[in-house]
Design a protein around this motif. Structure first.
Motif, PDB file in Angstrom:
ATOM      1  N   UNK A  55      -3.553 -12.406   5.673  1.00  0.00           N
ATOM      2  CA  UNK A  55      -3.831 -11.600   6.851  1.00  0.00           C
ATOM      3  C   UNK A  55      -2.914 -10.412   7.049  1.00  0.00           C
ATOM      4  N   UNK A  56      -2.078 -10.119   6.067  1.00  0.00           N
ATOM      5  CA  UNK A  56      -1.138  -8.996   6.197  1.00  0.00           C
ATOM      6  C   UNK A  56      -1.834  -7.661   5.910  1.00  0.00           C
ATOM      7  N   UNK A  57      -1.166  -6.583   6.295  1.00  0.00           N
ATOM      8  CA  UNK A  57      -1.633  -5.225   6.010  1.00  0.00           C
ATOM      9  C   UNK A  57      -0.609  -4.584   5.089  1.00  0.00           C
ATOM     10  N   UNK A  58      -1.067  -4.152   3.908  1.00  0.00           N
ATOM     11  CA  UNK A  58      -0.183  -3.563   2.903  1.00  0.00           C
ATOM     12  C   UNK A  58      -0.624  -2.129   2.616  1.00  0.00           C
ATOM     13  N   UNK A  59       0.277  -1.185   2.801  1.00  0.00           N
ATOM     14  CA  UNK A  59      -0.012   0.212   2.500  1.00  0.00           C
ATOM     15  C   UNK A  59       1.143   0.800   1.694  1.00  0.00           C
ATOM     16  N   UNK A  90     -10.441 -12.160  -3.771  1.00  0.00           N
ATOM     17  CA  UNK A  90     -11.519 -11.359  -3.196  1.00  0.00           C
ATOM     18  C   UNK A  90     -11.006 -10.293  -2.233  1.00  0.00           C
ATOM     19  N   UNK A  91      -9.710 -10.316  -1.928  1.00  0.00           N
ATOM     20  CA  UNK A  91      -9.142  -9.370  -0.962  1.00  0.00           C
ATOM     21  C   UNK A  91      -8.358  -8.258  -1.637  1.00  0.00           C
ATOM     22  N   UNK A  92      -8.585  -8.044  -2.927  1.00  0.00           N
ATOM     23  CA  UNK A  92      -7.806  -7.061  -3.674  1.00  0.00           C
ATOM     24  C   UNK A  92      -8.349  -5.641  -3.573  1.00  0.00           C
ATOM     25  N   UNK A  93      -9.394  -5.439  -2.786  1.00  0.00           N
ATOM     26  CA  UNK A  93      -9.886  -4.073  -2.584  1.00  0.00           C
ATOM     27  C   UNK A  93      -8.762  -3.232  -2.002  1.00  0.00           C
ATOM     28  N   UNK A  94      -8.543  -2.068  -2.596  1.00  0.00           N
ATOM     29  CA  UNK A  94      -7.446  -1.216  -2.175  1.00  0.00           C
ATOM     30  C   UNK A  94      -6.225  -1.340  -3.060  1.00  0.00           C
ATOM     31  N   UNK A 146      -6.062 -10.242   3.232  1.00  0.00           N
ATOM     32  CA  UNK A 146      -5.171  -9.082   3.233  1.00  0.00           C
ATOM     33  C   UNK A 146      -5.976  -7.787   3.262  1.00  0.00           C
ATOM     34  N   UNK A 147      -5.446  -6.796   3.946  1.00  0.00           N
ATOM     35  CA  UNK A 147      -6.003  -5.442   3.881  1.00  0.00           C
ATOM     36  C   UNK A 147      -5.031  -4.575   3.105  1.00  0.00           C
ATOM     37  N   UNK A 148      -5.534  -3.907   2.076  1.00  0.00           N
ATOM     38  CA  UNK A 148      -4.678  -3.152   1.171  1.00  0.00           C
ATOM     39  C   UNK A 148      -5.098  -1.693   1.081  1.00  0.00           C
TER      40      UNK A 148
END
Length: 226
Positions: free
Chosen positions: A156-160, A197-201, A177-179
């Motif tokens: 559930x983290x946000x990585x930029x 499945x959350x590796x978009x970005x 995760x949001x990347x």
């Protein structure tokens, strides 16, 4: 403080690294940490801070060197322009802490709680961290370099603008995760237990894609039959 940043690495924006230049520091007198304490321009060296309570404390232009942080209570603490070098401990509570322009060097930590924390311009270099909890944290301009992360939880983290360089990831959880501009290509080992499945970005290398193919196929419900 000068910082590098803004350049591109392939199609990924490179994380801006902290360049911490500490002023002349005053040695801490060895007293216990205090909740909401204000620490400025201090050096904590070779101290046993295990079990001490520094909830909401502020550390600015400080260095913690070779300190024991077992079960230290540092929830909602703020570290700004700080160096944590050779710290060690199990169960350190940094939940909802704020780390900005921080270098974490050669740490030996286990079960450190950073859930809900905010990390901006942070370098984690060397050392080993087991069971790092970064659930629902926000990471921006963070570099993990030449370190070992065993079962880190980014759920559930946000990585930029986050980079993993010569970093070993074992059993990582990226669920939910949001990347954006997350560079995994230079990871020495990329082991993802959950959240493929959350590796978009994120950006990975062709070799890493082959390694992740079975997990991706399973996520899509594909059967691969020879």
């Amino acid at each position: 403080m000068a910082r590098s940043g803004g350049q591109q690495h392939g199609t990924v924006k490179v994380a801006r690294r902290p360049e911490v230049r500490l002023p002349g520091l005053t040695a801490w007198d060895g007293g216990p940490l205090e909740p909401d304490g204000d620490y400025d321009g201090l050096e904590f060296a070779d101290l046993d801070l295990a079990g001490q309570e520094g909830f909401g404390a502020r550390f600015m232009d400080c260095a913690l060197r070779r300190c024991a942080l077992d079960e230290a209570g540092l929830a909602k603490a703020r570290f700004m322009d700080a160096v944590l070098d050779g710290v060690r401990g199990v169960g350190t509570d940094l939940s909802e802490a704020s780390l900005r322009d921080v270098e974490l060097l050669d740490a030996r930590l286990g079960g450190v709680q950073l859930h809900g924390a905010v990390l901006e311009r942070v370098l984690v270099r060397g050392g080993k961290i087991d069971y790092l909890n970064l659930r629902k944290a926000r990471l921006k301009d963070v570099v993990f370099e030449s370190c070992v992360l065993v079962e880190p939880d980014f759920g559930g983290a946000v990585l930029e603008r986050v980079g993993f360089r010569d970093c070993t990831l074992r059993g990582a959880d990226f669920s939910g995760v949001r990347m954006k501009d997350v560079d995994l290509r230079d990871a020495a080992e990329l082991g993802i237990a959950r959240g493929v499945d959350a590796l978009a970005g994120a950006v990975i290398s062709p070799a890493q894609l082959l390694d992740l193919a079975p997990a991706l196929a399973a996520q899509l419900g594909l059967r691969v039959v020879g």
